[in-house]
Design an enzyme around this catalytic site. Sequence first.
Site, short mmCIF file in Angstrom:
data_model
loop_
_atom_site.label_atom_id
_atom_site.label_comp_id
_atom_site.label_asym_id
_atom_site.label_seq_id
_atom_site.Cartn_x
_atom_site.Cartn_y
_atom_site.Cartn_z
N LYS A 38 12.34 -11.82 25.49
CA LYS A 38 11.41 -10.10 25.27
C LYS A 38 11.49 -10.40 24.08
CE LYS A 38 11.72 -6.10 27.06
NZ LYS A 38 11.21 -5.50 25.49
N LYS A 66 3.52 -4.30 24.13
CA LYS A 66 2.91 -2.92 24.70
C LYS A 66 1.56 -2.52 24.54
CE LYS A 66 6.83 -1.29 26.65
NZ LYS A 66 8.38 -1.88 25.83
N SER A 118 11.12 2.86 33.11
CA SER A 118 12.18 3.07 33.39
C SER A 118 13.04 4.19 33.53
CB SER A 118 12.75 1.48 32.92
OG SER A 118 13.03 1.46 32.19
N PRO A 170 13.37 -4.32 33.72
CA PRO A 170 14.21 -3.53 33.04
C PRO A 170 14.96 -2.41 32.82
CG PRO A 170 11.46 -2.62 32.29
CD PRO A 170 11.76 -2.90 33.29
N GLY A 171 15.90 -2.18 32.36
CA GLY A 171 16.74 -1.01 32.80
C GLY A 171 18.23 -1.28 33.33
N ALA A 174 22.76 -1.16 30.70
CA ALA A 174 22.48 0.17 29.35
C ALA A 174 21.57 1.18 29.51
CB ALA A 174 22.03 0.32 27.90
N ALA A 179 21.87 -5.30 38.16
CA ALA A 179 20.21 -6.46 38.17
C ALA A 179 20.40 -6.77 40.13
CB ALA A 179 21.21 -7.23 37.74
P1 BMP Z 1 18.13 -2.11 27.20
O1 BMP Z 1 18.61 -3.28 27.94
O2 BMP Z 1 18.57 -2.21 25.86
O3 BMP Z 1 18.30 -1.33 27.72
O4 BMP Z 1 16.46 -2.61 27.07
C1 BMP Z 1 15.91 -2.58 27.99
C2 BMP Z 1 14.32 -3.07 27.45
O5 BMP Z 1 13.12 -3.75 28.15
C3 BMP Z 1 13.28 -3.00 25.87
O6 BMP Z 1 13.24 -3.75 24.61
C4 BMP Z 1 12.26 -1.72 26.28
O7 BMP Z 1 11.41 -1.92 25.63
C5 BMP Z 1 11.94 -2.66 27.25
N1 BMP Z 1 11.83 -2.01 28.39
C6 BMP Z 1 12.23 -0.63 29.22
O8 BMP Z 1 13.34 -0.72 28.76
N2 BMP Z 1 11.63 -0.08 30.89
C7 BMP Z 1 10.28 -0.41 30.44
O9 BMP Z 1 10.32 0.73 31.18
C8 BMP Z 1 9.55 -1.29 29.96
C9 BMP Z 1 10.27 -1.79 29.04
O10 BMP Z 1 9.40 -3.06 28.23
#
Ligand code: BMP
Length: 217
Positions: A38, A66, A118, A170-171, A174, A179
Amino acid sequence: MACIMERRNGVILALDVTSSEKAMRVAETVRDYVDAVKINWPLTLAAGPQVITEISKVKPVICDMKIADIPSINRLIVQEALARGASAVICHGFPGEDSVRACVETSKGSTYVVTEMSHPGGEQFTASVADEIADMARIVGARGIVAPATRPERIAALRGIVGDLEIISPGVGAQGGKASSALEAGADYVIVGRAIYQAEDPREAARKISEEALSAI
Ligand code: BMP
């Protein structure tokens, strides 16, 4: 609908690094343990949109701009992303059905729609309309929705609304989500960024998340 990725790992890499060299290095390093990459604004702005083409030679690319504009502009954004090799796009649902439909039609169905976000602020506005957005995504024929791994109970609820649409989540890492919890709640893929690309050994980090994901699918 064209198959954009095969679920071998249940993991989508969020490649939010800010150089094309690092992006290529990480993508090559973890390619065996992720099903798609992504790409969001940080990498697109830092490396230029041709990075979409470069990464798409390694893995299917989901272009996460987005998208949240009027239908005519949404169409142009989707066209430009696809022309550079993106296999799918992500749009916001809140601009309404005509805007989302423009993305779905232009991408021939390869659109994911953001529902509830998230991060903590996702509860402030997006949570209250997420069910309606998910239903709209199903009605307009989106490929799937984006739903929060930080709130697995919301994934389960949204799964009840979207039926067999894909849920990408996502979420993880970090932001505190797990998962296995997201996948057990009904997600098809987890989206993972920092927990992979900021790890000391990104390949090993991706391998472990994929192992956890596969045990939960
Ligand atoms: P990370 O695993 O480093 O937190 O990254 C999360 C990724 O998912 C980022 O690219 C962010 O834009 C995307 N994302 C998110 O974290 N929450 C949402 O609700 C929607 C997302 O696209």
